[in-house]
Write an enzyme that holds these catalytic residues in place. Sequence first.
Site, PDB file in Angstrom:
ATOM      1  N   GLY A  80       0.893  -1.155   0.039  1.00 23.84           N
ATOM      2  CA  GLY A  80       0.098   0.275   0.034  1.00 23.84           C
ATOM      3  C   GLY A  80       0.938   1.363  -0.120  1.00 23.84           C
ATOM      4  O   GLY A  80       0.171   2.432  -0.179  1.00 23.84           O
ATOM      5  N   ARG A  81       2.049   1.270   0.152  1.00 25.92           N
ATOM      6  CA  ARG A  81       2.899   2.213   0.364  1.00 25.92           C
ATOM      7  C   ARG A  81       4.407   2.057  -0.058  1.00 25.92           C
ATOM      8  O   ARG A  81       5.318   2.553   0.281  1.00 25.92           O
ATOM      9  CB  ARG A  81       2.819   3.148   1.406  1.00 25.92           C
ATOM     10  CG  ARG A  81       3.106   2.248   2.659  1.00 25.92           C
ATOM     11  CD  ARG A  81       3.387   2.945   4.063  1.00 25.92           C
ATOM     12  NE  ARG A  81       3.807   2.326   5.063  1.00 25.92           N
ATOM     13  CZ  ARG A  81       4.420   2.654   6.423  1.00 25.92           C
ATOM     14  NH1 ARG A  81       4.734   3.943   6.456  1.00 25.92           N
ATOM     15  NH2 ARG A  81       4.430   1.991   7.175  1.00 25.92           N
ATOM     16  N   GLY A 141      -0.095   6.265   1.540  1.00 24.37           N
ATOM     17  CA  GLY A 141       1.011   5.688   0.602  1.00 24.37           C
ATOM     18  C   GLY A 141       2.636   6.268   1.352  1.00 24.37           C
ATOM     19  O   GLY A 141       3.548   5.841   0.644  1.00 24.37           O
ATOM     20  N   ARG A 180      14.802  -0.611   0.780  1.00 25.63           N
ATOM     21  CA  ARG A 180      15.089  -1.597   1.773  1.00 25.63           C
ATOM     22  C   ARG A 180      15.556  -2.904   0.664  1.00 25.63           C
ATOM     23  O   ARG A 180      15.054  -3.038  -0.403  1.00 25.63           O
ATOM     24  CB  ARG A 180      13.685  -2.091   2.212  1.00 25.63           C
ATOM     25  CG  ARG A 180      13.790  -3.335   3.185  1.00 25.63           C
ATOM     26  CD  ARG A 180      12.419  -3.468   4.107  1.00 25.63           C
ATOM     27  NE  ARG A 180      11.405  -3.762   3.431  1.00 25.63           N
ATOM     28  CZ  ARG A 180      10.170  -3.847   3.972  1.00 25.63           C
ATOM     29  NH1 ARG A 180      10.180  -3.581   5.090  1.00 25.63           N
ATOM     30  NH2 ARG A 180       8.995  -4.223   3.250  1.00 25.63           N
ATOM     31  N   ARG A 221       6.186 -13.506   1.318  1.00 24.90           N
ATOM     32  CA  ARG A 221       5.548 -13.531   2.603  1.00 24.90           C
ATOM     33  C   ARG A 221       4.715 -14.550   2.856  1.00 24.90           C
ATOM     34  O   ARG A 221       4.213 -15.170   1.812  1.00 24.90           O
ATOM     35  CB  ARG A 221       4.878 -12.180   3.139  1.00 24.90           C
ATOM     36  CG  ARG A 221       5.547 -10.907   2.844  1.00 24.90           C
ATOM     37  CD  ARG A 221       4.362  -9.712   2.345  1.00 24.90           C
ATOM     38  NE  ARG A 221       5.277  -8.706   1.759  1.00 24.90           N
ATOM     39  CZ  ARG A 221       5.749  -7.487   2.657  1.00 24.90           C
ATOM     40  NH1 ARG A 221       5.429  -7.565   3.994  1.00 24.90           N
ATOM     41  NH2 ARG A 221       6.362  -6.738   2.223  1.00 24.90           N
ATOM     42  N   ASP A 245       1.535 -11.485   7.077  1.00 24.69           N
ATOM     43  CA  ASP A 245       2.294 -10.436   5.999  1.00 24.69           C
ATOM     44  C   ASP A 245       3.497  -9.872   6.404  1.00 24.69           C
ATOM     45  O   ASP A 245       4.091  -9.571   5.600  1.00 24.69           O
ATOM     46  CB  ASP A 245       1.213  -9.381   5.813  1.00 24.69           C
ATOM     47  CG  ASP A 245       0.847  -8.678   6.746  1.00 24.69           C
ATOM     48  OD1 ASP A 245       0.303  -9.119   7.884  1.00 24.69           O
ATOM     49  OD2 ASP A 245       0.963  -7.382   6.862  1.00 24.69           O
ATOM     50  N   ASN A 246       3.976 -10.251   7.603  1.00 22.99           N
ATOM     51  CA  ASN A 246       5.199  -9.840   8.023  1.00 22.99           C
ATOM     52  C   ASN A 246       6.324 -11.064   8.397  1.00 22.99           C
ATOM     53  O   ASN A 246       7.320 -10.957   9.076  1.00 22.99           O
ATOM     54  CB  ASN A 246       5.118  -8.752   9.137  1.00 22.99           C
ATOM     55  CG  ASN A 246       4.651  -7.600   9.250  1.00 22.99           C
ATOM     56  OD1 ASN A 246       4.676  -7.099   7.887  1.00 22.99           O
ATOM     57  ND2 ASN A 246       3.897  -6.925  10.002  1.00 22.99           N
ATOM     58  N   ASP A 257       9.941  -5.914   8.335  1.00 26.30           N
ATOM     59  CA  ASP A 257       8.862  -4.786   8.741  1.00 26.30           C
ATOM     60  C   ASP A 257       9.303  -4.478  10.357  1.00 26.30           C
ATOM     61  O   ASP A 257       8.901  -4.832  11.439  1.00 26.30           O
ATOM     62  CB  ASP A 257       7.650  -5.304   8.894  1.00 26.30           C
ATOM     63  CG  ASP A 257       7.027  -4.597   7.688  1.00 26.30           C
ATOM     64  OD1 ASP A 257       7.529  -3.423   7.208  1.00 26.30           O
ATOM     65  OD2 ASP A 257       6.038  -4.963   7.230  1.00 26.30           O
TER      66      ASP A 257
HETATM   67  P1  AMP Z   1       2.545  -2.860   7.913  1.00 23.01           P
HETATM   68  O1  AMP Z   1       1.884  -2.204   9.343  1.00 23.01           O
HETATM   69  O2  AMP Z   1       3.652  -1.821   7.379  1.00 23.01           O
HETATM   70  O3  AMP Z   1       3.009  -4.124   7.956  1.00 23.01           O
HETATM   71  O4  AMP Z   1       1.256  -2.625   6.854  1.00 23.01           O
HETATM   72  C1  AMP Z   1       0.398  -3.426   6.695  1.00 23.01           C
HETATM   73  C2  AMP Z   1      -0.357  -3.039   5.404  1.00 23.01           C
HETATM   74  O5  AMP Z   1      -0.964  -1.659   5.764  1.00 23.01           O
HETATM   75  C3  AMP Z   1       0.441  -3.222   4.091  1.00 23.01           C
HETATM   76  O6  AMP Z   1      -0.679  -3.646   3.280  1.00 23.01           O
HETATM   77  C4  AMP Z   1       0.876  -1.654   3.956  1.00 23.01           C
HETATM   78  O7  AMP Z   1       1.065  -1.541   2.671  1.00 23.01           O
HETATM   79  C5  AMP Z   1      -0.461  -0.894   4.362  1.00 23.01           C
HETATM   80  N1  AMP Z   1       0.025   0.501   4.751  1.00 23.01           N
HETATM   81  C6  AMP Z   1       0.601   0.890   5.952  1.00 23.01           C
HETATM   82  N2  AMP Z   1       0.762   2.109   6.043  1.00 23.01           N
HETATM   83  C7  AMP Z   1      -0.096   2.660   4.976  1.00 23.01           C
HETATM   84  C8  AMP Z   1       0.000   3.927   4.227  1.00 23.01           C
HETATM   85  N3  AMP Z   1       0.407   4.972   4.982  1.00 23.01           N
HETATM   86  N4  AMP Z   1      -0.610   4.185   3.219  1.00 23.01           N
HETATM   87  C9  AMP Z   1      -1.161   3.064   2.567  1.00 23.01           C
HETATM   88  N5  AMP Z   1      -0.900   1.766   3.212  1.00 23.01           N
HETATM   89  C10 AMP Z   1      -0.162   1.413   4.153  1.00 23.01           C
HETATM   90 MG    MG Z   2       4.272  -5.219   6.758  1.00 21.83          MG
END
Ligand code: AMP
Ligand code: MG
Length: 501
Positions: free
Chosen positions: A91-92, A125, A175, A182, A251-252, A261
Amino acid sequence: MPASPFQFDNTYARDLPGFAVPWQPATVPAPSLLFFNRDLALELGLDPDVLDGPDGAAIFAGNRVPEGAEPLAQAYAGHQFGGFSPQLGDGRALLLGEVIDRLGRRRDLMLKGSGRTPFSRRGDGKAAVGPMLREVLIGEAMHALGLPTTRALAVAATGETVYRERALPGAVLTRVAASHLRVGTFEFFSARRETDRVRQLADYAIARHDPDLVGTDDRYLGLLRRVAQRQAALVAAWMNVGFIHGVMNTDNVAISGETIDYGPCAFLEAYDPDAVFSSIDHGGRYAYRNQPPVTRWNLARLAGTLLPLIAGEDSQDAMSEATGQATGVIDAFPEWYGGALLTGQRAKLGLQGGDDPSDRALAQDWLTLLQDQRVDFTLGWRRLADAADGDGGPLRALFTDPQAPDAWLARWRVRAGREGNAAVDWKDRAERMRRVNPAVIPRNHRVEEALAAASDHGDLGPFRRLLAAVQRPYDETPEQAAYLEPARAEVTACYRTFCGT
Ligand code: AMP
Ligand code: MG
């Protein structure tokens, strides 16, 4: 600047069409490099002099897509705190492409914080300076501690403001990972009942991470076993350095066995198996002590996705046989984990092998002692090395009751003494122990201080000094001294970490 500073070879884009969405990074107003990892650049076969400057800033902020890159957002799902989210995905983040490093290993280069994608849901994002520099600090510390980990190649400030609880300066992280496959990548296609795609993904993972299994009859069961063994080794290593990941959603969890992550992660201070730092982990699902059983649970989710492949045919009998085989792997996890943990503990105790059946209890009783006396986990082990060298004073000073470790120390000396008897052995032992028991870890208060200076005041000094310290975790030089100090207990008691969103 040469045509492209990278020699990309993008198997994910080429071999797995339909597993990701080709996408471009957002353009940002004012790219500048906050961090560039010259050592890692050299390891990747890149020219640091080309990238450590404005050209690198443009690339690592997402403004210039280098030739040969094929940016894409990967699809994945995930169990988050036990509940299934069928569609997460990048998502980002965007996979820029893959390069082959100097040792012939394929490595992913990924931008994180590079703008919205089709997977962004309601997110912006973007990423902020603090959490991206945190990934640098923790990843480099883990690497220096010898743990498999994703690493930061660069962090570029964007000149944008991102809005969280408050306005923060924006940044993009680049990164590097053995891959970004995953458990959640498998779950995405499995949940959609796209068995052919799960098979394609598994074949891709096998070719990339377990090439010796290619073409073998039971390769899908083999893949599950390998992932489980890598996770067992990884989580045992986490436990032995006092690392709490904080958000072990599927997912991590990387198929490669790397830590990925670095969001609400933290290191233990006073030893407390129930420690939880993450602000969103209300039930303590990802508490320090729960990391091994949660990993097993996560591996069972991977196993579920692989069952049709392990079975090979769509019959009741084949499926029930596959279930039995996969269950066998999942049931073996505690033993693999326990073995890896004990091997690490023996090294930390200065014991060279042998497998004395009493070692498990010796290690456990040491930990109980640390817990009862609220001893700092890192310093407890480190000062045990000094005690091996004959100076028990600094170790005792960590205990509320300085006599508390006496009986245990006597047992330890008897056990270690069975391995040899000359006085010189204890000097060697102390040296060996100092090579596996770090003096410096990225302590939470130091990390917060460094990130606040960088994010709030644009002062990178504390970040750079802390980074230099955690990159030499086993050195106890005078410059390192300040980084050995634990936070005051009151500070640790209220310490909360937040997801980097
Ligand atoms: P994370 O907590 O970083 O492992 O992210 C979990 C999910 O949320 C993943 O699909 C990320 O891409 C999405 N995500 C986290 N932060 C953002 C953001 N600021 N904008 C869009 N997607 C996000
Ligand atoms: Mg993640």
